[in-house]
Design an enzyme around this catalytic site. Structure first.
Site, PDB file in Angstrom:
ATOM      1  N   ARG A  44     -13.017  -6.279 -10.414  1.00 26.31           N
ATOM      2  CA  ARG A  44     -12.982  -6.792  -9.118  1.00 26.31           C
ATOM      3  C   ARG A  44     -14.312  -6.815  -8.187  1.00 26.31           C
ATOM      4  O   ARG A  44     -14.591  -7.504  -7.357  1.00 26.31           O
ATOM      5  CB  ARG A  44     -11.887  -6.311  -8.056  1.00 26.31           C
ATOM      6  CG  ARG A  44     -10.640  -6.619  -8.697  1.00 26.31           C
ATOM      7  CD  ARG A  44      -9.372  -6.126  -7.935  1.00 26.31           C
ATOM      8  NE  ARG A  44      -9.022  -6.867  -6.889  1.00 26.31           N
ATOM      9  CZ  ARG A  44      -8.143  -8.111  -6.892  1.00 26.31           C
ATOM     10  NH1 ARG A  44      -7.789  -8.393  -7.943  1.00 26.31           N
ATOM     11  NH2 ARG A  44      -8.033  -8.690  -5.642  1.00 26.31           N
ATOM     12  N   GLU A  98      -3.150 -15.215  -5.482  1.00 30.85           N
ATOM     13  CA  GLU A  98      -3.393 -14.183  -4.158  1.00 30.85           C
ATOM     14  C   GLU A  98      -4.055 -14.886  -3.367  1.00 30.85           C
ATOM     15  O   GLU A  98      -4.518 -15.945  -3.329  1.00 30.85           O
ATOM     16  CB  GLU A  98      -4.579 -13.005  -4.617  1.00 30.85           C
ATOM     17  CG  GLU A  98      -4.188 -12.115  -6.003  1.00 30.85           C
ATOM     18  CD  GLU A  98      -5.321 -11.140  -6.231  1.00 30.85           C
ATOM     19  OE1 GLU A  98      -6.053 -10.620  -5.319  1.00 30.85           O
ATOM     20  OE2 GLU A  98      -5.583 -10.941  -7.372  1.00 30.85           O
ATOM     21  N   THR A 123       0.690  -1.138   0.060  1.00 28.93           N
ATOM     22  CA  THR A 123      -0.215   0.049   0.043  1.00 28.93           C
ATOM     23  C   THR A 123       0.693   1.369  -0.103  1.00 28.93           C
ATOM     24  O   THR A 123       1.893   1.300   0.526  1.00 28.93           O
ATOM     25  CB  THR A 123      -1.002   0.009   1.363  1.00 28.93           C
ATOM     26  OG1 THR A 123      -1.879   1.216   1.169  1.00 28.93           O
ATOM     27  CG2 THR A 123      -0.257   0.359   2.598  1.00 28.93           C
TER      28      THR A 123
END
Length: 249
Positions: free
Chosen positions: A99, A201, A63
């Site tokens: 997504r 993921e 991030t």
């Protein structure tokens, strides 16, 4: 400093510079015999004791440092669907849409899960670090410096039993998901054997408590000082380590 901690601040032989992994032994070439069984493509591979078990597999969430203050204020990483306006949103509208419409077997959309990668050098991070030219990235991502991002590192064990493993981009149509421990273990073994961990993921539904983050990886001493200030202000004692190789093209 303990005997297993390196100069970069990593523990348990996390640092590949101070604790380089041994080169794999060369297999001995033997004459082919009729009794030798060939592995069927896609079949489970034999497990190796040299590989960490599923629970000890490290996972990574990247991030921008500008988003870290909000994460620390709430004490948790939150799924994209629950975030109205990130301070710096690296995802393009197309990525948000994909997504938000792709779903797991649970019926819930991918953007309701917090994503982690299996390796620090994931394809997504490589694209983002190297200029974010691909359509999945926002204009803000293209102007951001890779050294202003941070790695939040934990393990599948810390994510808990509800973590879901995806064998590729979770929003891609052909991606397969594994939710129970046996299936996740098999999928992880196959991904490692085929060297396909770069796109995989690990997803945790809703949110993930920051106090389960074991390490924050940063690019420089300056970034470390800034992150430590934020951690101290939020009363977190999470370890911070400077590890430039994660941030260099």
């Amino acid at each position: 400093m303990s005997g297993t901690e390196c100069i970069h601040g990593f523990e348990n032989q996390l640092c590949d510079s101070c604790f380089p992994k041994a080169a794999p032994a060369k297999p001995v070439t033997r004459a082919t015999t009729s009794s030798r069984t060939k592995r069927v493509p896609g079949a489970p591979r034999a497990s190796s004791n040299k590989l960490p078990v599923l629970a000890d597999q490290r996972v990574y969430h990247v991030t921008h440092i500008s988003n870290l203050e909000n994460i620390l204020r709430t004490g948790q990483l939150v799924a994209a669907a629950q975030i109205e306006t990130p301070i710096l949103d690296v995802s393009s509208p197309l990525t948000r849409e994909l997504r938000g419409t792709a779903s797991l077997s649970t019926g819930e959309s991918v953007d309701r899960y917090v994503p982690f990668s299996l390796v620090p050098e994931s394809n997504a991070w490589r694209e983002l670090r190297d200029g974010a030219a691909e359509p999945r990235w926002s204009d803000a991502a293209r102007t951001a410096s890779s050294t202003d991002f941070v790695f939040l590192v934990t393990t599948i064990r810390a994510l808990g039993d509800d973590a879901v493993l995806a064998d590729g981009d979770a929003a891609a149509s052909l991606t397969r998901f594994a939710a129970d421990e046996d299936t996740k273990t098999r999928m992880l073994g196959n991904l490692r054997a085929d060297e396909l961990t770069d796109d995989a993921e690990v997803l945790i539904h809703g949110s993930f408590a920051f106090d389960e983050i074991q390490l924050v990886g940063v690019a420089s001493d300056r970034a470390r000082d800034r992150v430590k200030q934020l951690l101290d202000a939020a009363s977190f004692a999470t370890k911070v380590a400077v590890y430039p190789p994660w941030f260099i093209q």
